[in-house]
Design a protein around this motif. Structure first.
Motif, PDB file in Angstrom:
ATOM      1  N   ARG A  52      37.588  44.177  -6.046  1.00 59.68           N
ATOM      2  CA  ARG A  52      36.702  45.182  -6.637  1.00 59.68           C
ATOM      3  C   ARG A  52      36.158  46.086  -5.544  1.00 59.68           C
ATOM      4  NH1 ARG A  52      33.238  41.831 -11.059  1.00 59.68           N
ATOM      5  NH2 ARG A  52      34.897  41.719 -12.593  1.00 59.68           N
ATOM      6  N   TYR A  53      36.132  47.374  -5.840  1.00 62.57           N
ATOM      7  CA  TYR A  53      35.532  48.359  -4.938  1.00 62.57           C
ATOM      8  C   TYR A  53      34.170  48.685  -5.528  1.00 62.57           C
ATOM      9  CZ  TYR A  53      35.142  52.409  -1.901  1.00 62.57           C
ATOM     10  OH  TYR A  53      34.735  53.310  -0.943  1.00 62.57           O
ATOM     11  N   TRP A  54      33.084  48.376  -4.805  1.00 61.47           N
ATOM     12  CA  TRP A  54      31.734  48.550  -5.322  1.00 61.47           C
ATOM     13  C   TRP A  54      31.185  49.903  -4.923  1.00 61.47           C
ATOM     14  CZ3 TRP A  54      30.201  45.401  -8.942  1.00 61.47           C
ATOM     15  CH2 TRP A  54      30.762  44.118  -9.010  1.00 61.47           C
ATOM     16  N   VAL A  55      30.585  50.599  -5.888  1.00 60.23           N
ATOM     17  CA  VAL A  55      29.945  51.891  -5.661  1.00 60.23           C
ATOM     18  C   VAL A  55      28.479  51.737  -6.089  1.00 60.23           C
ATOM     19  CG1 VAL A  55      29.964  54.352  -6.186  1.00 60.23           C
ATOM     20  CG2 VAL A  55      32.115  53.082  -6.156  1.00 60.23           C
ATOM     21  N   TYR A  56      27.573  52.154  -5.223  1.00 64.58           N
ATOM     22  CA  TYR A  56      26.144  51.982  -5.478  1.00 64.58           C
ATOM     23  C   TYR A  56      25.475  53.324  -5.742  1.00 64.58           C
ATOM     24  CZ  TYR A  56      27.300  47.539  -3.340  1.00 64.58           C
ATOM     25  OH  TYR A  56      27.889  46.342  -3.063  1.00 64.58           O
ATOM     26  N   TRP A  57      24.388  53.296  -6.536  1.00 64.74           N
ATOM     27  CA  TRP A  57      23.572  54.455  -6.858  1.00 64.74           C
ATOM     28  C   TRP A  57      24.337  55.466  -7.711  1.00 64.74           C
ATOM     29  CZ3 TRP A  57      18.963  52.795  -6.104  1.00 64.74           C
ATOM     30  CH2 TRP A  57      18.676  51.956  -5.033  1.00 64.74           C
ATOM     31  N   VAL A  58      25.094  54.970  -8.690  1.00 64.37           N
ATOM     32  CA  VAL A  58      25.802  55.838  -9.631  1.00 64.37           C
ATOM     33  C   VAL A  58      24.784  56.291 -10.693  1.00 64.37           C
ATOM     34  CG1 VAL A  58      27.706  56.021 -11.273  1.00 64.37           C
ATOM     35  CG2 VAL A  58      27.932  54.529  -9.262  1.00 64.37           C
ATOM     36  N   PRO A  59      24.590  57.598 -10.895  1.00 68.37           N
ATOM     37  CA  PRO A  59      23.621  58.053 -11.901  1.00 68.37           C
ATOM     38  C   PRO A  59      23.947  57.491 -13.290  1.00 68.37           C
ATOM     39  CG  PRO A  59      24.268  59.873 -10.478  1.00 68.37           C
ATOM     40  CD  PRO A  59      25.183  58.718 -10.159  1.00 68.37           C
TER      41      PRO A  59
ATOM     42  N   GLY B  93      27.364  61.441  -3.171  1.00 70.95           N
ATOM     43  CA  GLY B  93      26.164  60.871  -2.585  1.00 70.95           C
ATOM     44  C   GLY B  93      26.022  59.381  -2.803  1.00 70.95           C
ATOM     45  N   MET B  94      26.977  58.760  -3.455  1.00 68.29           N
ATOM     46  CA  MET B  94      26.927  57.320  -3.703  1.00 68.29           C
ATOM     47  C   MET B  94      27.455  56.592  -2.465  1.00 68.29           C
ATOM     48  SD  MET B  94      28.370  57.632  -7.592  1.00 68.29           S
ATOM     49  CE  MET B  94      29.712  58.656  -7.027  1.00 68.29           C
ATOM     50  N   LEU B  95      27.301  55.266  -2.433  1.00 70.49           N
ATOM     51  CA  LEU B  95      27.692  54.479  -1.268  1.00 70.49           C
ATOM     52  C   LEU B  95      28.676  53.377  -1.633  1.00 70.49           C
ATOM     53  CD1 LEU B  95      24.143  53.937   0.294  1.00 70.49           C
ATOM     54  CD2 LEU B  95      25.790  55.749   0.837  1.00 70.49           C
ATOM     55  N   ASN B  96      29.491  52.960  -0.656  1.00 72.68           N
ATOM     56  CA  ASN B  96      30.346  51.793  -0.833  1.00 72.68           C
ATOM     57  C   ASN B  96      29.684  50.589  -0.165  1.00 72.68           C
ATOM     58  OD1 ASN B  96      30.897  51.959   1.940  1.00 72.68           O
ATOM     59  ND2 ASN B  96      32.866  52.953   1.635  1.00 72.68           N
ATOM     60  N   LYS B  97      30.344  49.436  -0.142  1.00 73.62           N
ATOM     61  CA  LYS B  97      29.720  48.217   0.368  1.00 73.62           C
ATOM     62  C   LYS B  97      29.435  48.256   1.869  1.00 73.62           C
ATOM     63  CE  LYS B  97      33.972  45.544   1.025  1.00 73.62           C
ATOM     64  NZ  LYS B  97      34.677  44.335   0.606  1.00 73.62           N
ATOM     65  N   HIS B  98      30.020  49.212   2.565  1.00 71.20           N
ATOM     66  CA  HIS B  98      29.760  49.364   3.996  1.00 71.20           C
ATOM     67  C   HIS B  98      28.665  50.395   4.257  1.00 71.20           C
ATOM     68  CE1 HIS B  98      33.320  46.942   4.597  1.00 71.20           C
ATOM     69  NE2 HIS B  98      34.018  47.791   3.879  1.00 71.20           N
TER      70      HIS B  98
ATOM     71  N   ARG C  89      22.732  43.326  -1.922  1.00 71.65           N
ATOM     72  CA  ARG C  89      21.386  43.592  -1.411  1.00 71.65           C
ATOM     73  C   ARG C  89      21.409  44.385  -0.111  1.00 71.65           C
ATOM     74  NH1 ARG C  89      18.219  44.299  -4.933  1.00 71.65           N
ATOM     75  NH2 ARG C  89      17.070  45.078  -3.153  1.00 71.65           N
ATOM     76  N   LYS C  90      22.383  44.130   0.773  1.00 72.52           N
ATOM     77  CA  LYS C  90      22.384  44.805   2.072  1.00 72.52           C
ATOM     78  C   LYS C  90      22.524  46.322   1.920  1.00 72.52           C
ATOM     79  CE  LYS C  90      27.269  44.144   3.135  1.00 72.52           C
ATOM     80  NZ  LYS C  90      28.243  43.619   4.045  1.00 72.52           N
ATOM     81  N   VAL C  91      23.184  46.781   0.881  1.00 70.58           N
ATOM     82  CA  VAL C  91      23.288  48.223   0.632  1.00 70.58           C
ATOM     83  C   VAL C  91      22.058  48.719  -0.130  1.00 70.58           C
ATOM     84  CG1 VAL C  91      24.629  50.044  -0.503  1.00 70.58           C
ATOM     85  CG2 VAL C  91      25.809  48.184   0.664  1.00 70.58           C
TER      86      VAL C  91
END
Length: 174
Positions: free
Chosen positions: A149-156, A89-94, A60-62
């Motif tokens: 796990r390495y999380w990537v957010y906003w993957v099309p 343009g995607m983001l990691n957990k930080h 949620r924080k990302v």
């Protein structure tokens, strides 16, 4: 996919290459096969009631910061091949920028951030983001535990299947 009677050398695997093996013990297979129907149904219902990734506090924080302005457009319900350029343009957990570059000719996935680029052989999990189904949260399994796990957010969304095919198709041997 390698057959039982094929050597690793004949599959093209070279020294230093990484291989993922998936298997089960015969006792485990027989135990599942003979488990009472009620137990199997209970297990299935508990798996389906698991909280979606996009609702979990860790993510949620990302996600609450919103869609990054420079993320590639996401298209729900469409499957496209990977573009010839890195996914960016995607983001990691930080909250740091992430780009994914697929190098099928080298059997590699490059995970790039501002600080470094890692060349990986991995497993992937993904889920649509609630109310933004044109994007996914994608987990890249870098080690043996869930914490790796390495999380990537906003993957099309339209690239999820192609990403899985590109990565799992290269490194999965049954």
């Amino acid at each position: 996919m390698a057959k039982d009677n094929v050597t690793l050398r004949s599959t093209g695997i070279v020294k230093g290459g990484k291989v993922m093996l998936v298997g089960s013990k015969m006792d485990d297979i027989l135990a599942v096969k003979s488990a009472p129907k009620e137990i199997l149904e209970e297990k299935n219902s508990s798996q389906t009631s698991k909280e979606p990734l996009c609702m979990q506090k860790i993510h949620r924080k990302v996600l609450d910061k919103g869609i990054p302005p420079d993320v590639m457009p996401g298209i729900k319900g469409v499957k496209e091949p990977l573009p010839p350029v890195p996914l960016s343009g995607m983001l990691n957990k930080h909250g740091g920028k992430v780009r994914l570059t697929f190098k099928p000719e080298q059997d590699q996935l490059w995970l790039g951030t501002k600080e470094r680029t890692e060349k990986l052989a991995i497993c992937i999990t993904s889920e649509p983001i609630k109310e933004h189904e044109e994007y996914h949260i994608m987990g890249l399994q870098l080690g043996p535990t869930e914490a790796s796990r390495y999380w990537v957010y906003w993957v099309p969304a339209q690239y999820i299947e192609a990403i899985k095919d590109a990565v799992l198709g290269v490194w999965q041997f049954f």
